[in-house]
Scaffold this motif. Structure first.
Motif, PDB file in Angstrom:
ATOM      1  N   ASP A   1       0.824  -1.204   0.000  1.00 53.82           N
ATOM      2  CA  ASP A   1       0.000   0.000   0.000  1.00 53.82           C
ATOM      3  C   ASP A   1       0.863   1.262   0.000  1.00 53.82           C
ATOM      4  N   SER A   2       2.046   1.158   0.565  1.00 56.59           N
ATOM      5  CA  SER A   2       2.926   2.324   0.644  1.00 56.59           C
ATOM      6  C   SER A   2       3.625   2.618  -0.670  1.00 56.59           C
ATOM      7  N   VAL A   3       4.130   1.581  -1.339  1.00 49.24           N
ATOM      8  CA  VAL A   3       4.996   1.814  -2.487  1.00 49.24           C
ATOM      9  C   VAL A   3       4.247   1.867  -3.816  1.00 49.24           C
ATOM     10  N   THR A   4       3.111   1.187  -3.929  1.00 47.38           N
ATOM     11  CA  THR A   4       2.448   1.127  -5.240  1.00 47.38           C
ATOM     12  C   THR A   4       1.947   2.482  -5.748  1.00 47.38           C
ATOM     13  N   PRO A   5       1.455   3.395  -4.911  1.00 43.78           N
ATOM     14  CA  PRO A   5       1.074   4.704  -5.462  1.00 43.78           C
ATOM     15  C   PRO A   5       2.253   5.429  -6.112  1.00 43.78           C
ATOM     16  N   GLY A   6       3.411   5.342  -5.484  1.00 43.38           N
ATOM     17  CA  GLY A   6       4.594   5.964  -6.069  1.00 43.38           C
ATOM     18  C   GLY A   6       5.011   5.294  -7.364  1.00 43.38           C
ATOM     19  N   LEU A   7       4.910   3.971  -7.405  1.00 43.23           N
ATOM     20  CA  LEU A   7       5.232   3.246  -8.637  1.00 43.23           C
ATOM     21  C   LEU A   7       4.282   3.643  -9.764  1.00 43.23           C
ATOM     22  N   ASP A   8       3.010   3.735  -9.451  1.00 42.57           N
ATOM     23  CA  ASP A   8       2.041   4.118 -10.476  1.00 42.57           C
ATOM     24  C   ASP A   8       2.300   5.535 -10.982  1.00 42.57           C
ATOM     25  N   ASP A   9       2.587   6.446 -10.080  1.00 43.94           N
ATOM     26  CA  ASP A   9       2.881   7.822 -10.486  1.00 43.94           C
ATOM     27  C   ASP A   9       4.108   7.868 -11.396  1.00 43.94           C
ATOM     28  N   TYR A  10       5.150   7.149 -10.994  1.00 39.30           N
ATOM     29  CA  TYR A  10       6.393   7.181 -11.762  1.00 39.30           C
ATOM     30  C   TYR A  10       6.214   6.582 -13.152  1.00 39.30           C
ATOM     31  N   PHE A  11       5.611   5.402 -13.220  1.00 38.70           N
ATOM     32  CA  PHE A  11       5.491   4.732 -14.518  1.00 38.70           C
ATOM     33  C   PHE A  11       4.410   5.371 -15.398  1.00 38.70           C
ATOM     34  N   THR A  12       3.425   6.030 -14.798  1.00 34.61           N
ATOM     35  CA  THR A  12       2.470   6.810 -15.593  1.00 34.61           C
ATOM     36  C   THR A  12       3.193   7.876 -16.390  1.00 34.61           C
ATOM     37  N   LYS A  13       4.076   8.606 -15.723  1.00 35.99           N
ATOM     38  CA  LYS A  13       4.828   9.662 -16.400  1.00 35.99           C
ATOM     39  C   LYS A  13       5.833   9.087 -17.391  1.00 35.99           C
TER      40      LYS A  13
END
Length: 465
Positions: free
Chosen positions: A294-306
């Motif tokens: 739950d902690s790391v996946t939002p950051g992963l999604d933000d990064y790979f979206t960009k």
């Protein structure tokens, strides 16, 4: 890794603490094969330490040390003139072996008694000598990590002697400590050690040889010399975290002495840092296994979206599902975290190996493996192959580029020890480099190199353009 109101526990490894001009080592870890460095000489021969080592007992440990030092001296005799425009002057004070198990043993220069050297190998600029503990340091390093550890320690100390001859010695450091902080001095010495090891790996040493697939053991020993978790890079005795030290070694190994000599506080980025809050420090900076996704996946999604948007594609976050046991996706076994290309989803082992890795290494080990599978998902989005060695290297590199983005964000999302955990899991396991079919090539040394490439150069360096 950090998040608002949350923090986590890290695995404490053994550390290297700096004395004013010496490197003191406390050794702990899992025993490894001793075949990391092999003498070209007949077993039991090599260089006779009595030929130049002072206070030696002539035994096996000092024979190994003398053999390493002999090749290091030749390396600098050959390399120094080209790098610095003048001949290399050997140590005027010589080389000392110290039996710290003997209370009556003679002390070397720069020490009041033999016991002062216990667990230590050091270069003393005032006497221009290198000394080592033959009882409680070198044999422990050799037995724990293999002969490569002895080679690294002695090559590192010779690196300090080189600094003393090239304008980065003790006098210069005292005159301008901001220009020559300890962490920079130690990185340069690690870098010089890496350049020497490359010379050995290239078959140029008379007595020593090291196979490239044994370099992982060299890095394992180097990790054990890192600073305690939470040490600030500005601390007077800071040597650097594992990522700093491994990075310096690999830079020397890959780019040579010139790069090492040109390191400055302006062109070198160090990742060691203190805890960001008292709560983070109290918990060691670790999220529990149940919290990490739950902690790391939002950051992963933000990064790979960009990342994929910059390439004209749209990112669809892969849903992650936990199950008992190693997931099998599309017929391939990628390890405890897998990207299932056919369903564009992730699967992970919630009760077996992944929680074990999380517990033994730290939460960013889990994050590193997870980010590598996101890397495969990004490759699929971008229409890149998911199988083969290039796919595996790219996945590791993208894991590093994601981590670099967190570090660049004012270090808000990384805790002390996170990068060390990444290095450790890359050395110990090939999971991050597995392609969608579950195959991986290369050693841990190669995986760390790819991770560092992504960390320092960003996602475009990861074979996705």
């Amino acid at each position: 890794m950090n998040r608002p109101g949350k923090s986590r526990l890290v695995l404490l490894l053994s550390v290297l603490a700096l004395l004013a001009s010496a490197c003191t080592t406390e050794v702990a870890g899992t025993p490894l094969s001793q075949g990391s460095v092999v003498s070209r000489d007949t077993p039991g021969t090599g260089v006779d330490p009595k030929s130049f080592v002072k206070n030696t007992d002539g035994g096996e440990v000092d024979r190994l040390a003398a053999t390493v030092v002999t090749d290091v001296r030749v390396f600098w005799t050959e390399t120094f003139p080209t790098a610095f425009g003048k001949p290399f002057d050997d140590l005027s004070g010589g080389y000392y072996s110290v039996d710290t198990a003997d209370a009556d043993a003679k002390a070397p220069p720069c020490a009041d008694k033999a016991a002062d050297v216990e667990g230590n190998a050091f270069y003393c600029p005032n006497a221009d000598i290198i000394a080592w503990d033959r009882a409680a340091l070198l044999p422990v390093l050799r037995d724990r990590f293999g002969e490569a550890a002895v080679m690294l320690v002695l090559a590192h100390e010779m690196g300090h002697a080189v600094q003393d001859r090239t304008g980065a010695g003790l006098d210069e450091r005292k005159a301008d400590p901001r220009k020559w902080p300890t962490i920079l001095i130690e990185a340069m010495a690690d870098c010089y050690a890496g350049a020497f090891v490359r010379w050995v790996a290239d078959g140029k040493a008379e007595h020593l040889e090291i196979e490239t697939d044994r370099l992982d053991q060299a890095l394992e020993s180097l990790i054990s010399f890192r600073d305690p978790i939470g040490t600030s890079q500005g601390d007077r005795g800071a040597h650097g975290d594992a990522f700093d030290r491994v990075s310096a070694f690999q830079d020397g190994y890959e780019q040579g002495v010139k790069l090492c000599s040109e390191m400055t506080v302006d062109n070198r980025t160090f990742t060691a840092g203190g805890f960001l809050s008292a709560d983070d420090q109290a918990r060691g900076g670790n999220l529990t296994f149940s919290e990490i996704f739950d902690s790391v996946t939002p950051g992963l999604d933000d990064y790979f979206t960009k990342l994929v948007a910059d390439k004209g594609k749209q990112w669809t976050p892969p849903a992650a599902t936990g199950a008992d046991g190693e997931p099998t996706c599309d017929g391939g076994k990628q390890g405890p975290v897998a990207f299932c290309a056919s369903t564009k989803a992730l699967a992970y082992d919630k009760s077996g190996e992944l929680p074990k890795i999380h517990s033994e290494i730290g939460d960013y080990a889990t994050a590193t493996l997870l980010a590598s599978r996101y890397g495969l998902a990004a490759r699929q989005t971008l229409g890149k192959p998911l199988d083969g060695e290039q796919a595996g290297r790219s996945a590791v590199c993208l894991s590093g580029s994601f981590t670099g983005s967190l570090f660049a964000a004012n270090k808000r999302y990384l805790s002390p020890g996170d990068l060390d955990e990444a290095v450790q899991v890359l050395l110990d396991y090939d999971y991050a480099a597995r392609d969608v079919k579950g195959t991986a090539k290369g050693a841990g040394f190669d995986r760390v190199r790819e991770f560092r490439k992504g960390f320092t150069q960003g996602g475009d360096a990861c074979g996705i353009t």
